[in-house]
Each structure stands twice: as C-alpha cells, then as structure tokens.
Design an enzyme around this catalytic site. Structure first.
Site, PDB file in Angstrom:
ATOM      1  N   ASP A   1      -5.960  -4.764   0.547  1.00 55.86           N
ATOM      2  CA  ASP A   1      -6.984  -4.892   1.594  1.00 55.86           C
ATOM      3  C   ASP A   1      -7.570  -6.297   1.651  1.00 55.86           C
ATOM      4  O   ASP A   1      -8.052  -6.727   2.704  1.00 55.86           O
ATOM      5  CB  ASP A   1      -8.138  -3.907   1.337  1.00 55.86           C
TER       6      ASP A   1
ATOM      7  N   ASP B   1      -3.941  -2.221   8.102  1.00 55.66           N
ATOM      8  CA  ASP B   1      -5.302  -2.055   7.589  1.00 55.66           C
ATOM      9  C   ASP B   1      -6.158  -1.562   8.750  1.00 55.66           C
ATOM     10  O   ASP B   1      -6.188  -2.179   9.812  1.00 55.66           O
ATOM     11  CB  ASP B   1      -5.850  -3.377   7.034  1.00 55.66           C
TER      12      ASP B   1
ATOM     13  N   GLU C   1       0.826  -1.210   0.000  1.00 52.35           N
ATOM     14  CA  GLU C   1       0.000   0.000   0.000  1.00 52.35           C
ATOM     15  C   GLU C   1       0.861   1.261   0.000  1.00 52.35           C
ATOM     16  O   GLU C   1       0.612   2.198  -0.749  1.00 52.35           O
ATOM     17  CB  GLU C   1      -0.941   0.024   1.208  1.00 52.35           C
TER      18      GLU C   1
ATOM     19  N   THR D   1      -5.982   2.077   9.301  1.00 53.95           N
ATOM     20  CA  THR D   1      -5.103   3.149   9.785  1.00 53.95           C
ATOM     21  C   THR D   1      -5.877   4.186  10.580  1.00 53.95           C
ATOM     22  O   THR D   1      -5.392   4.700  11.593  1.00 53.95           O
ATOM     23  CB  THR D   1      -4.357   3.815   8.608  1.00 53.95           C
TER      24      THR D   1
END
Length: 272
Positions: free
Chosen positions: A218, A92, A69, A94
C-alpha cells in the site's frame, strides 16, 4: 541507458497497460471474492493486473523479486531482501473499484538493498500518474509536485482510512482517533486508497496521512513519492518508517508529522 533507467522505462509501460485493464473493467460486472473478512475484497482484475506486472517485469529482469498483494499468501510473513524487489498493489482501492468510485490505482515501488528507487502510483480513471525516482523529485503527469509545507496541525487537512479489518480493537482505535483529531485539525478526508492519500500529501492537496493495518504494497510507492516531493514518512509513533510494520504516517513537514504523531492513539497490528 542506466539499469535504473531501463527498469523505469519497462515498469512505466507495464503500469500503463495495467491502467488500461482497470479503466476497461471498472464499470463492468465483476467476479468478487473475499479474503480476511467480508470487506477485504479481491477481483479477477486485481489478479490479472498483478500477473501482467510480474510476468512483464520478470521476463525482462529474471533476477528481480516480487512482493505482491495477491500473490502473497494470507498470514505468511513477507521477506524483503537486498535483491531488487518490486512491491506491488495491483489495485489499491479495490472497494472503490468494485463500486465504480474513481479513486483507485496501481501502486508499485522498486527497492534495491532495501532502498526505494522507483515509485509509481497510477489512477487511470482520473488520469493521475504520480512518479518518483530517488533523488530526482516527484511528478504528476510529468509536472513537478511539492508538499504544502504546512507545519501546524490546526491548519492541516489530514487523510486517514478505516481500513479493511473489522477487528474490534482496530475499529475502536480508528474511531477514537477520529474523535481526538476532529477538533484539532482543519479537516479529515479519506479517498479509500492509502497510495492515493499519500500522493495527495505529495501534491500539496493534503498535509498529512496516517493509517494502521496497511501493508508494504500500500505504501512502498507512496513513501518515495512523498519524500521526493519534499515531505516526510515516519512511523505513527514518531520513529523511522518500517515498511513491514503495517503502520505509516506521512506529512508535509517534520513539525507537522511530530505534532500529528503526538496526538494519535497508537495501534500495533501484527507485522507483515
């Protein structure tokens, strides 16, 4: 030890190291930056965890590729080849991490020849370690897990997310789907992490999950974990899942997945 055993052993150790970073930093002051908009956040811990994972894996497996990411350039198309490729979301959830909400995790999946082989989602705050290897089942803290087997939308608990985009069209579709689904389902829930939402489906704690606008990092690990727990992952319109489409629907059963897909108002974001 097979190659895949070696890959799994190394990544599991690195994920646990990464979890220690998240556990240490979640309640400390953070250096917070924004990406696509003011709710699309990144912290120094996201970058630290991704570097830890990529450096650790590349030092052992020099020919492996990475899609991360924080290391993927904004707006740049991601290329998934047949080479062994680790798809990484270092943190994941954040937004949850920034606020100290304990639903946050490391998510990492390994694809070889574009086939998922390893999936790990680790929430170090609640000590939830979800793991899966192709053909070997799914586990929470080394105990086997299985989807709920729910087939009826009216009895289903469905996970969904608002996402990190303030695009008016996307927000309109999200709200329309809330309006459409609320009278049809048992309940709607959001943890703030697509990876953890998918793991809740694998665990049997929820029956389905869908989201528009997510990215490959994700869902790559969650996809394998759900399927190894006996569930199904598809495109929200009912076709096969495409990791690069930025769309996902997973469910305990094919019947529930198709019923949910038929109920949704569709949204097609730009592909990864």
């Amino acid at each position: 030890m097979s190659q895949l055993d070696a890959y799994y052993e190394v990544v599991l150790s690195l994920v646990q190291e990464a979890g220690a970073v998240i556990r240490d930093k979640i309640n400390r002051p953070k250096d917070i930056m924004t990406k696509s908009c003011d709710i699309d956040l990144v912290t120094e811990s996201d970058q630290q965890v991704e570097k830890l994972l990529i450096d650790g894996l590349s030092s052992k497996f020099a020919d492996h590729k990475f899609i991360g990411e924080e290391s993927s350039s904004p707006g740049e198309k991601i290329e998934l080849t047949d080479a062994p490729t680790w798809i990484i979301d270092p943190i994941d959830g954040t937004m949850n991490f920034v606020h100290g909400l304990p639903h946050t995790c490391v998510s990492i999946g390994l694809l070889i020849d574009k086939v998922p082989e390893i999936g790990i989602v680790y929430n170090p705050i609640l000590e939830q370690l979800f793991t899966a290897r192709r053909g070997q089942g799914a586990f929470l803290n080394n105990s086997p897990i299985h989807v709920s087997n729910q087939k009826e939308l009216s009895k289903a608990l469905i996970m969904l997310e608002m996402g990190t985009s303030k695009d008016p069209e996307k927000m309109k579709i999200v709200m329309e789907n809330l309006h459409v689904l609320t009278p049809q389902v048992h309940g709607l829930r959001a943890l703030g992490s697509a990876a953890l939402d998918m793991c809740m489906v694998a665990l049997g704690g929820a029956d389905g999950h869908f989201e528009f606008g997510i990215h490959a990092w994700d869902i790559a690990a969650g996809d394998l974990i759900v399927r190894e727990a006996g569930g199904i992952c598809i495109d929200p319109a009912g076709g096969p899942l495409d990791l690069m489409s930025r769309r996902v629907l997973c469910a305990a059963t094919t019947e529930l997945a198709q019923e949910l897909a038929k109920s949704l108002i569709q949204y097609y974001p730009e592909r990864d």
